[in-house]
Motif scaffolding. Structure first.
Motif, short mmCIF file in Angstrom:
data_model
loop_
_atom_site.label_atom_id
_atom_site.label_comp_id
_atom_site.label_asym_id
_atom_site.label_seq_id
_atom_site.Cartn_x
_atom_site.Cartn_y
_atom_site.Cartn_z
N LYS A 3 0.99 -1.00 -0.13
CA LYS A 3 -0.06 0.14 -0.35
C LYS A 3 0.75 1.50 0.47
CE LYS A 3 -4.55 -1.79 1.84
NZ LYS A 3 -5.06 -1.72 3.14
N LEU A 4 2.18 1.48 0.24
CA LEU A 4 2.74 2.28 0.48
C LEU A 4 3.71 2.43 -0.38
CD1 LEU A 4 4.80 1.93 4.38
CD2 LEU A 4 3.03 3.58 3.53
N GLU A 5 3.97 1.68 -0.94
CA GLU A 5 4.71 1.29 -2.56
C GLU A 5 3.26 2.35 -3.58
OE1 GLU A 5 7.39 -2.02 -1.85
OE2 GLU A 5 6.20 -2.19 -2.96
N ALA A 6 1.89 2.23 -3.29
CA ALA A 6 1.17 2.33 -4.26
C ALA A 6 0.89 3.86 -4.23
CB ALA A 6 -0.03 1.86 -4.34
N VAL A 7 1.75 4.20 -3.20
CA VAL A 7 1.53 5.89 -3.12
C VAL A 7 2.50 6.62 -2.99
CG1 VAL A 7 -1.04 5.82 -1.64
CG2 VAL A 7 1.58 6.01 -0.84
N GLY A 8 3.63 5.79 -3.74
CA GLY A 8 4.76 6.46 -3.83
C GLY A 8 5.71 6.32 -3.06
N LEU A 61 8.52 8.98 7.96
CA LEU A 61 7.75 7.29 7.64
C LEU A 61 8.22 7.17 8.97
CD1 LEU A 61 5.64 5.77 5.93
CD2 LEU A 61 7.47 4.42 5.29
N PHE A 62 6.74 6.99 9.76
CA PHE A 62 6.76 5.55 11.11
C PHE A 62 6.10 4.32 10.55
CE2 PHE A 62 7.41 4.47 14.76
CZ PHE A 62 6.29 3.98 15.36
N ILE A 63 6.81 3.59 11.06
CA ILE A 63 6.28 1.93 10.35
C ILE A 63 5.84 1.59 11.89
CG2 ILE A 63 5.99 0.21 9.41
CD1 ILE A 63 7.55 0.76 7.12
N ALA A 64 4.49 1.29 11.82
CA ALA A 64 4.35 0.51 13.97
C ALA A 64 5.25 -0.87 14.03
CB ALA A 64 2.76 -0.03 13.75
N HIS A 65 5.67 -1.30 15.15
CA HIS A 65 6.31 -2.47 15.55
C HIS A 65 6.04 -3.74 14.62
CE1 HIS A 65 9.57 -0.32 18.03
NE2 HIS A 65 7.97 0.84 18.58
N ALA A 113 1.33 2.72 9.22
CA ALA A 113 1.99 3.52 9.30
C ALA A 113 1.74 5.23 9.10
CB ALA A 113 2.41 3.14 7.91
N ALA A 114 2.44 5.91 9.82
CA ALA A 114 1.85 7.32 9.12
C ALA A 114 3.10 8.19 8.44
CB ALA A 114 1.68 7.88 10.51
N CYS A 171 5.14 22.00 1.15
CA CYS A 171 4.35 20.38 0.49
C CYS A 171 3.75 20.38 1.95
CB CYS A 171 5.44 19.40 0.41
SG CYS A 171 4.41 17.47 0.01
N GLY A 172 4.15 19.60 3.34
CA GLY A 172 3.12 19.07 3.93
C GLY A 172 2.26 17.90 3.92
N TRP A 173 2.08 17.27 2.86
CA TRP A 173 1.85 16.23 2.21
C TRP A 173 1.71 14.92 3.50
CZ3 TRP A 173 3.59 11.31 0.08
CH2 TRP A 173 2.00 10.06 -0.33
N ARG A 174 0.42 14.29 4.14
CA ARG A 174 0.50 13.57 5.25
C ARG A 174 -0.37 12.92 4.03
NH1 ARG A 174 -1.53 18.44 8.30
NH2 ARG A 174 0.46 18.90 7.52
N GLY A 175 -0.05 11.41 5.94
CA GLY A 175 -1.27 10.42 5.34
C GLY A 175 -0.77 9.34 6.12
N SER A 176 -1.65 7.81 6.32
CA SER A 176 -1.39 7.12 6.82
C SER A 176 -2.55 5.60 6.31
CB SER A 176 -2.24 7.64 8.70
OG SER A 176 -3.49 7.11 8.70
N THR A 177 -1.41 4.54 6.75
CA THR A 177 -2.72 3.94 6.38
C THR A 177 -2.53 2.47 7.14
OG1 THR A 177 -2.86 2.43 4.15
CG2 THR A 177 -0.77 2.88 4.93
#
Length: 691
Positions: free
Chosen positions: A99-104, A135-139, A144-145, A153-159
């Motif tokens: 999913k992260l790679e899908a958003v670049g 980018l922070f990925i949970a343990h 991820a956020a 820019c300021g682009w942000r998101g999570s999945t």
């Protein structure tokens, strides 16, 4: 009505239909916008491009599945499991990476449980290509956020890995929220054009209506008063607004992005001027400088003693980071902050962040004949005019960098050297005319003295110090570790009184110094010499000696230091450091001490064992330890006593000047002195230059 003085204008304005400040009552504002009570409510709009959070570099997840740039949804509260299945964790992490790679986002080097710095796919790091996305990925790899910290820019998101999955770690929920910035408009803030009274107020400060209109300076009503509104814009769009009342109280719109005032005016500029206030920015424009910006938050009380914080924690100067793209383009930045202490502290803090190598600073003109200077750009404009303000900016000086100077900084000292008003430009006389041709004692230099044992090195130095004290009144610190205090005192007193200390064999038939002469000599000793001695059985280090010598210089005005001899010091060194490296470092410390304190240092070092010695004076390169002794000293002297009666008197001492770095003070050559064994004095024999 045009008033002559601003304070008269203010009083007049309070009686107009649009008063600038109400005459009675307390000030209704604090630095938060919600304390305003305008006719219509002010709505908080969340900015889609927030700046840095001062609490944490990452936002909380903002979507329940996939990614979003504006959704307000949050990830369900994580649930911790005691023994997570490793296969399930790997499957979850693989799904999350997809999913992260899908958003670049490039997850090739990303590790769960850590902050990963990546290239933002939206802004690609700007012109510098910086890895501005965190980018922070949970343990457990389940969520991820991310957020991009570039101001533009300021682009942000999570999945999450799966829409209905639960995170296996609390880390994601602990990621601090990035505070969204408000988007504001002039209509929302109820800004309006300046009234005639406010225009007159600016006119008294020599700020024209044209300049005010070009900088979009507005006003705003509140009950029965008017406040000035300085609009902060980027690319013409309103970003923030700062207000000023008649008492010079300032406050800003809450939760808006901090940027430099006049930011659009420095876009693409090679030269940039930075001032401390909006009024100074406007004054600079009246002097012909549009490439000027003002800081939004004023000046600190003093320069911080701490190291520069990282970008995300540099909250006080976040406006610099938010305007980084414009500031990075400039090759020359002129700091025209206020002349008071906070203004100079601000200049230093700005220079630390912008790079002192490309900074200049403005010196404001003096007020009349005193030392006091005008405070800022607007004051100079009001009292001295636009031409003087322009001249002050054009004559800006290079910002000083610690350790980097220009000869101009030393012209006063060089002038004094030329006119010989410093004193001792040619050195202090040794007291022996035939030796003065080759060697004179210059403050701040290092003289290395060597010679085979029993050649009279220490006796000659003692006699030299007595001569210098008589000629120039110098005081000395003695670190003479081979001499007992009482014996050293005897040798010095004999040279001073010119009589033997005892009625003993060496005194022959010369009368011993009387009690009165002895007591006078004791006073001379206490006034002239200060002893550096180690009271226990340990050997002193060179740092220990120099620290005490520094105290003697500052407390007693000592001008000379004797370290006698080298082999009596503690020379422990790290196992990975050679003796040559150690000697070089030690001599560097001694020379820095001498130069900084204007203190001449005599350092005695013995030569190595001379297996094939034929009776002649040794060479400076024969000193035991390192060739750095001769390489680093300013003067190199060999003391040699004649031991062959057929070659001449056995009390004849040859002073061999083998190195003189300062040609003004001497040159290479030999001088012969006769040693008086009774009093320890030396007298010149003749003048004899080495061929």
């Amino acid at each position: 009505m045009r008033l002559r003085y601003p304070h008269m204008l203010l009083a007049t304005m309070s009686m107009t239909t649009h008063p600038f400040f109400r005459p009675t009552g307390t000030h209704p504002f604090s630095p938060q916008l919600h304390h305003f009570n305008p006719c219509r409510s002010i709505f908080t709009i969340l900015c889609s491009r927030p700046p840095l959070s001062k609490n944490h570099p990452l936002p909380s997840p903002l979507t329940s599945n996939g990614y979003s740039r504006s959704s307000h949804a949050t990830v369900p509260r994580p649930v911790h499991l005691e023994n997570p299945d490793e296969n399930e964790k790997e499957r979850r992490f693989n799904s999350l990476k997809y999913k992260l790679e899908a958003v670049g986002l490039d997850t090739g080097i990303c590790v769960p449980g850590q902050y990963n710095h990546l290239l933002c796919p939206m802004c690609e790091g700007g012109e510098s290509g910086e890895r501005s996305l965190s980018l922070f990925i949970a343990h457990d790899g389940g969520s991820a956020a991310w957020v991009c910290f570039r101001g533009k820019c300021g682009w942000r998101g999570s999945t999450q890995a799966f829409a209905d999955s639960h995170s296996l770690s609390t880390a994601t929920s602990q990621v601090a929220q990035v505070k969204k910035k408000r988007e504001i408009t002039e209509e929302e803030l109820q800004l309006e054009p300046l009234c005639s009274e406010v225009l007159a107020y600016f006119s008294e400060r020599l700020i024209s209506q044209e300049t005010l209109e070009r900088n979009a300076v507005k006003q705003r009503k509140y009950d029965d008063q008017i406040v000035i509104a300085f609009t902060y814009r980027r690319n013409g769009a309103l970003v923030s607004c700062k207000y000023r009342d008649i008492n010079k109280n300032f406050w800003q719109e809450a939760n808006t992005e901090k940027i430099l005032y006049g930011l659009d005016d420095i876009e693409g500029q090679n030269d940039i001027i930075i001032v401390e206030g909006e009024m100074d920015k406007l004054a600079m424009e009246e002097a012909g400088f549009r490439n000027c910006v003002s800081v939004p938050d004023g000046a600190p009380p003093s320069v911080s003693s701490k190291e520069l914080p990282p970008r995300e924690k540099d909250t006080k100067y976040q406006y610099l980071w938010n305007c980084k793209d414009q500031l990075m383009q400039a090759s020359r930045i002129i700091l025209a902050t206020d002349g008071d202490q906070p203004g100079q502290a601000l200049a230093e803090e700005l220079a630390r962040r912008l790079g002192k190598e490309r900074c200049w600073r403005v010196r404001w003109p003096k007020r009349g004949k005193g030392d006091e200077s005008f405070k800022d750009a607007n004051e100079v404009l009001m009292y001295l005019g636009a031409d003087t303000l322009r001249e002050a900016v054009e004559n800006a000086e290079l910002y000083p960098i610690r350790g980097l100077f220009n000869f101009r900084d030393y012209f006063d000292e060089i002038d004094a050297y030329y006119h010989r008003t410093l004193g001792y430009e040619f050195g202090v006389s040794t007291g022996w005319n035939n030796l003065n041709e080759f060697y004179n004692v210059v403050p701040g230099e290092l003289t290395l003295v060597t010679g085979v044992p029993n050649s009279g090195k220490s006796e000659w130095i003692d006699a030299l110090l007595c001569n210098i004290n008589e000629i120039a009144g110098w005081k000395f610190a003695l670190c003479s570790m081979e001499n007992k205090v009482r014996e050293h005192a005897r040798k010095l007193l004999e040279k001073y009184v010119k009589k033997p200390f005892f009625e003993a064999r060496y005194g022959e038939h010369t009368e011993r110094m009387c009690l009165e002469e002895y007591e006078q000599g004791k006073l001379w000793l206490s006034d002239t010499f200060f002893l550096i001695r180690c009271e226990d059985d340990s050997l002193p280090s060179i740092k220990w000696v120099l620290d005490l010598a520094k105290a003697a210089v500052l407390r007693h005005g000592v001008r000379g230091l004797v370290i006698d001899p080298y082999n009596e010091l503690d020379h422990q060194r790290p196992s990975n450091q050679t003796e040559t490296e150690y000697v070089s470092q030690m001599l560097t410390l001694i020379k820095r001490f001498a130069q900084f304190h204007g203190c001449h240092v005599w350092f005695v070092a013995h030569p190595r064992q001379l297996h094939n010695w034929t009776g002649g004076p040794p060479n400076l390169y024969d000193i035991s330890g390192s060739a750095h002794f001769i390489n680093k000293c300013d003067n190199g002297i060999v003391i040699h006593r004649n031991r062959d009666p057929e070659a001449g008197p056995i009390d004849q001492v040859q002073v061999c000047v083998r190195k003189v770095r300062n040609k003004v003070a001497g040159t290479v050559g030999d001088a012969l002195l006769l040693y008086n064994r009774v009093t320890g004095e030396f007298t010149p024999v003749d003048k004899k230059r080495k061929q």
